[in-house]
Design a protein around this motif. Structure first.
Motif, PDB file in Angstrom:
ATOM      1  N   LYS A  47     -11.693  -3.492  -0.411  1.00 35.29           N
ATOM      2  CA  LYS A  47     -11.049  -3.734   0.817  1.00 35.29           C
ATOM      3  C   LYS A  47     -11.088  -2.771   1.650  1.00 35.29           C
ATOM      4  O   LYS A  47     -11.851  -2.139   2.204  1.00 35.29           O
ATOM      5  N   LYS A  48      -9.584  -2.050   1.492  1.00 37.27           N
ATOM      6  CA  LYS A  48      -9.249  -0.819   2.405  1.00 37.27           C
ATOM      7  C   LYS A  48      -9.976   0.377   1.945  1.00 37.27           C
ATOM      8  O   LYS A  48     -10.518   1.251   2.637  1.00 37.27           O
ATOM      9  N   ASP A 103      -9.911  -9.335   9.024  1.00 36.91           N
ATOM     10  CA  ASP A 103      -9.229  -8.082   8.609  1.00 36.91           C
ATOM     11  C   ASP A 103     -10.191  -6.842   9.032  1.00 36.91           C
ATOM     12  O   ASP A 103      -9.639  -5.738   9.563  1.00 36.91           O
ATOM     13  N   HIS A 148     -10.980  -1.924  11.566  1.00 32.46           N
ATOM     14  CA  HIS A 148      -9.950  -2.566  11.222  1.00 32.46           C
ATOM     15  C   HIS A 148      -9.429  -3.782  11.991  1.00 32.46           C
ATOM     16  O   HIS A 148      -8.746  -3.601  12.973  1.00 32.46           O
ATOM     17  N   ARG A 162       1.994 -12.147  -0.473  1.00 32.28           N
ATOM     18  CA  ARG A 162       0.731 -12.510  -0.053  1.00 32.28           C
ATOM     19  C   ARG A 162       0.071 -13.706  -0.488  1.00 32.28           C
ATOM     20  O   ARG A 162       0.448 -13.973  -1.495  1.00 32.28           O
ATOM     21  N   ARG A 212       0.675  -1.230  -0.014  1.00 29.30           N
ATOM     22  CA  ARG A 212      -0.076  -0.081   0.085  1.00 29.30           C
ATOM     23  C   ARG A 212       0.878   1.385  -0.009  1.00 29.30           C
ATOM     24  O   ARG A 212       1.918   1.230   0.642  1.00 29.30           O
ATOM     25  N   PHE A 248      -6.510   4.158   7.551  1.00 30.38           N
ATOM     26  CA  PHE A 248      -7.760   3.741   7.047  1.00 30.38           C
ATOM     27  C   PHE A 248      -9.082   4.321   7.481  1.00 30.38           C
ATOM     28  O   PHE A 248     -10.291   4.058   6.844  1.00 30.38           O
TER      29      PHE A 248
HETATM   30  C1  OXD Z   1      -3.184  -4.104   6.195  1.00 28.07           C
HETATM   31  C2  OXD Z   1      -3.600  -5.149   5.345  1.00 28.07           C
HETATM   32  O1  OXD Z   1      -2.112  -3.680   5.558  1.00 28.07           O
HETATM   33  O2  OXD Z   1      -4.596  -5.764   5.957  1.00 28.07           O
HETATM   34  O3  OXD Z   1      -3.651  -3.734   7.329  1.00 28.07           O
HETATM   35  O4  OXD Z   1      -2.909  -5.564   4.275  1.00 28.07           O
END
Ligand code: OXD
Ligand code: MN
Length: 595
Positions: free
Chosen positions: A219-220, A287, A240, A379, A70, A459
Motif C-alpha cells: 500500500k503506502k 486511496d 494519494h 480499520r 502508521r 508518502f
Molecule cells: C492514510 C491511509 O493514512 O490511507 O492515508 O491509511
C-alpha cells in the motif's frame, strides 16, 4: 519450503532472508481461498482472530495498544544523499540504515513461519501494474494482503525465471524462544520500529510493526513511496488519490481523481451517492491512483489496490451507506469494539451505542465509560469488488481517463467551498500549497494548519521540490489534454462554529459544477484565488442551505488570503533551490492579484 521457486532472483532472496531471519519454516503463498481459510483457522485456533456471529466470514483483531497507526517518525527514505529524500522525509544513509536493520533482522523470525507473498499491484498482467513479493512473519499480514492486493501463484508464473519484482521485507520483530508463550499481537517497541525505503533499489524493509501501512507493504510503501520515485524516473504518476466516475443524466462520463489528507472524508467521497437527480457516482478506488499518458494523449488511472483499508469510526449509513454495505461479509476488522451479540461497533455507527461491549483493548465498555470503545484509527479491510457501486471498469487494464483533479483539506475559515485553477501551473500551485487543520488523527495540537502538498507529505518517495517539478512536466506533456484542477473545502464553519456545507451526497453539487466547467456549460467568475461559481452556477435546488451561508461559503476575503502568504512563503522556502521557478512565479502572480 512448500514449493520450488523458479525465479532465480526470488529464490536467492528467499534463501538470503531465511539465513538472516532464521524462521522455523518457509511457506510460499498461492492466494487461494483455501489458503485464506487455513490461515484464518490458524488465527482462530490461537485466539488471535475473533469470529463475528453477525457477519459471515468476518473477524475482529485487536492490536497491541502501542501499534495502532502508521509511524511517520520511524519512516525513512534512504537515498544516497539527504537532499534526494528532501525536507519532508526522514533520512538515514543506506549503508548505516541497512547495518542497523540487519542487526535487528538477525534471528528475528525464530520460532515463526516466514511467509512469501507474491502479489500484483493493479490487475495481474496490466501494463500499469507492478509485481511485489512481501516476506513477512505475520499471518495477519498474509490475510490482509489477500484482500488488499492480488496475491496469486499466477504472479509467480508471470515472473518466470528472470522477471523483476519489488522485494518487500517485513518482520514484526518478535522472535520466539523455545517454550516461550506468544502474545496475541507481537511487535517491537517504538524505538526499534523502522519503515524503510530504498528507492534507488526499489527495495522496502519494514521492522517492528504489524499494523496497516507499516506492514501491508503493497500500500503506502510500494504503491506510493517506491512507486512515486519510479513514476518520476519513468514519466508517470503515483498519487494519494481516490478515483471516481460521475455520469450525468445524458450518460456522459467524467472521471475524477482527488487528493485529501487523512480525516477529510476521502473514502466517503469515493463512494458518494449524489443528491442531484439523474447523476450517478461509481467508485474506482479510495486511496491510490497510478496514472499514465495513454495513446490518445490523455491521462489514464488505475487503482493499484484490491480492497479498502478504511477508517471505521464515523462510518455509518448516514455518512457512507455504500461502505456499510461493503462491510456485510468477508471483512477483517481491527481495533473495533465487540458487542455482546457478536458484531463490531464503533463511534459514529448508526443506532444507539450498545449497553455493553468489549472495547478495542479487550476491556468491558459501557456508554458511561470515559474511553472510546473503538480506537479512532480502527480499520476495516474489505474486498473492493464487494462495494455495491464499484465501477464496472475498475479493473480495466488500461485504466479510466481522468478529466478532473481535486485537491483539498479541512479549513474552518478562509478557503471557499470550491475554486477552479486558472491553468495547470496554477493547479500545481494549489496542490503544492494544500493545507489542512490537524484533527485527532494527526499527532500534535488539534486545529494547527499543516501544509500537506497533494496529500503526499508522508508518502512522497523523493525530494518534494522535484515532485512539484514532475507535476509541471506532466502538465507540459499532457498539454490541452491535461485534467482541469480544482480545490475544495467541505469544512468551512460559521462564526458560531457550525459547518456551513452539508457535505456527503451534496458534494455532488460541487462535482456537477466541475463537470459542467469541463463541458463549457457552467459559468464562473475570476477572483484573486481562482475561478469561483457565480450566483446560480451551483445547483442548489432542494438544498437546505441559506443564501447567506452560501455567500459565506463562496466568499473570497483578500485580506485573509494576504495573511496566508508568509506561511506559503515559509513552506516554499523549505524546498530551497529544488522549488520550481514556475511555482515562485505562481506565488508572485497570486500576490499581485491580491493587490
Ligand atoms: C492514510 C491511509 O493514512 O490511507 O492515508 O491509511
Ligand atoms: Mn491514504
Amino acid at each position: 519450503m512448500n514449493i520450488e521457486v523458479k525465479n532465480k532472483m526470488l529464490d536467492a532472496w528467499i534463501r538470503e532472508v531465511a539465513e538472516m531471519c532464521t524462521p522455523d519454516e518457509i511457506y510460499v503463498c498461492n492466494g487461494s481461498r483455501k489458503e485464506y481459510d487455513q490461515m484464518i483457522q490458524q488465527l482462530l485456533d490461537s485466539g488471535i482472530a475473533i469470529p463475528l456471529k453477525k457477519r459471515p466470514n468476518s473477524y475482529l483483531f485487536r492490536s497491541d495498544p502501542s501499534d495502532v497507526a502508521r509511524v511517520e517518525d520511524n519512516t525513512y527514505i534512504s537515498t544516497p544523499s539527504r537532499t534526494e529524500a528532501g525536507p519532508t522525509n526522514n533520512w538515514i544513509a543506506p549503508d548505516k540504515l541497512k547495518k542497523t536493520m540487519k542487526d535487528l533482522y538477525e534471528g528475528c523470525m525464530k520460532g515463526r513461519t516466514m511467509y512469501v507473498i507474491p502479489f500484483s499491484m493493479g490487475p495481474i498482467g496490466s501494463p500499469i501494474s507492478k509485481i511485489g513479493v512481501e516476506i513477512s512473519d505475520s499471518p495477519y499480514v498474509v490475510v490482509n494482503m489477500h484482500i488488499m492486493t492480488r496475491v496469486s501463484d499466477r504472479v509467480l508464473e508471470l515472473l518466470g525465471t528472470n522477471g523483476e519484482f519489488i522485494p518487500c521485507l517485513h518482520s514484526i520483530g518478535a522472535p520466539l524462544e523455545e517454550g516461550q508463550e506468544d502474545s496475541k499481537w507481537p511487535c517491537a517497541p517504538i524505538e526499534k520500529k523502522y519503515i524503510s525505503h530504498f528507492p534507488e533499489e526499489n527495495l522496502i524493509w519494514s521492522y517492528g510493526s504489524g499494523y496497516g501501512g507499516n506492514a501491508l507493504l503493497g500500500k503506502k510503501c510500494l504503491a506510493l513511496r517506491i512507486a512515486s520515485a519510479m513514476a518520476k524516473r519513468e514519466g508517470w504518476m503515483a498519487e494519494h488519490m481516490l478515483i471516481l466516475r460521475l455520469t450525468n443524466p445524458e450518460g456522459k462520463q467524467f472521471h475524477i481523481a482527488a487528493a485529501f489528507p487523512s480525516a477529510c472524508g476521502k473514502t466517503n467521497l469515493a463512494m458518494m451517492q449524489p443528491s442531484v437527480p439523474g447523476w450517478k457516482c461509481e467508485c474506482v478506488g479510495d486511496d491510490i491512483a497510478w496514472m499514465k499518458i495513454g495513446p490518445d494523449g490523455r491521462l489514464y488511472a488505475i487503482n493499484p489496490e484490491n480492497g479498502f483499508f478504511g477508517v471505521a469510526p464515523g462510518t455509518s449509513y448516514d455518512t457512507n451507506p455504500m461502505a456499510m454495505d461493503t462491510l456485510k461479509e468477508n471483512v477483517i476488522f481491527t481495533n473495533c469494539a465487540l458487542t455482546d451479540e457478536g458484531d463490531v461497533w464503533w463511534e459514529g455507527i448508526d443506532g444507539d451505542p450498545p449497553k455493553h461491549a468489549i472495547d478495542w483493548k479487550g476491556n468491558d465498555w459501557t456508554p458511561d465509560s470515559t474511553d472510546v470503545a473503538a480506537h479512532a484509527n480502527a480499520r476495516f479491510t474489505a474486498p473492493a469488488a464487494q462495494c455495491p457501486v464499484i465501477c464496472e471498469d475498475w479493473e480495466k487494464p488500461e485504466g479510466v481517463p481522468i478529466d478532473i483533479f481535486i485537491f483539498g483539506g479541512r479549513r474552518s475559515s478562509v478557503v471557499p467551498l470550491v475554486t477552479e485553477a486558472y491553468n495547470w501551473d496554477h493547479g500545481v500551485f494549489l496542490g503544492s500549497t494544500a493545507a489542512s487543520e490537524t484533527t485527532a488523527a494527526n499527532i500534535g495540537a488539534v486545529g494547527n494548519l499543516r501544509r500537506d502538498p497533494f496529500a503526499m507529505k508522508p508518502f512522497c518517495g523523493y525530494n518534494m521540490g522535484d515532485y512539484f517539478q514532475h507535476w509541471m512536466e506532466m502538465g507540459d506533456k499532457l498539454g490541452d489534454k491535461a485534467p482541469r484542477c480544482f480545490y475544495v473545502n467541505w469544512f468551512r464553519k460559521s462564526e458560531d462554529g457550525k459547518f456551513l456545507w452539508p457535505g456527503f451526497s451534496d458534494n455532488s453539487r460541487v462535482l456537477k459544477w466541475m463537470c459542467e466547467r469541463v463541458d463549457g456549460k457552467a459559468g464562473a467568475e475570476e477572483t484573486p484565488i481562482g475561478l469561483l461559481p457565480k450566483d446560480g452556477d451551483l445547483d442548489t435546488q432542494g438544498l437546505d442551505t441559506s443564501a447567506d451561508d452560501l455567500k459565506e461559503l463562496l466568499k473570497v476575503d483578500a485580506e485573509a488570503w494576504k495573511a496566508e502568504i508568509p506561511d506559503i512563503e515559509n513552506h516554499f522556502t523549505t524546498f530551497g533551490d529544488r522549488l520550481p521557478d514556475r511555482l515562485k512565479k505562481q506565488l508572485e502572480e497570486f500576490r499581485h492579484r491580491l493587490g
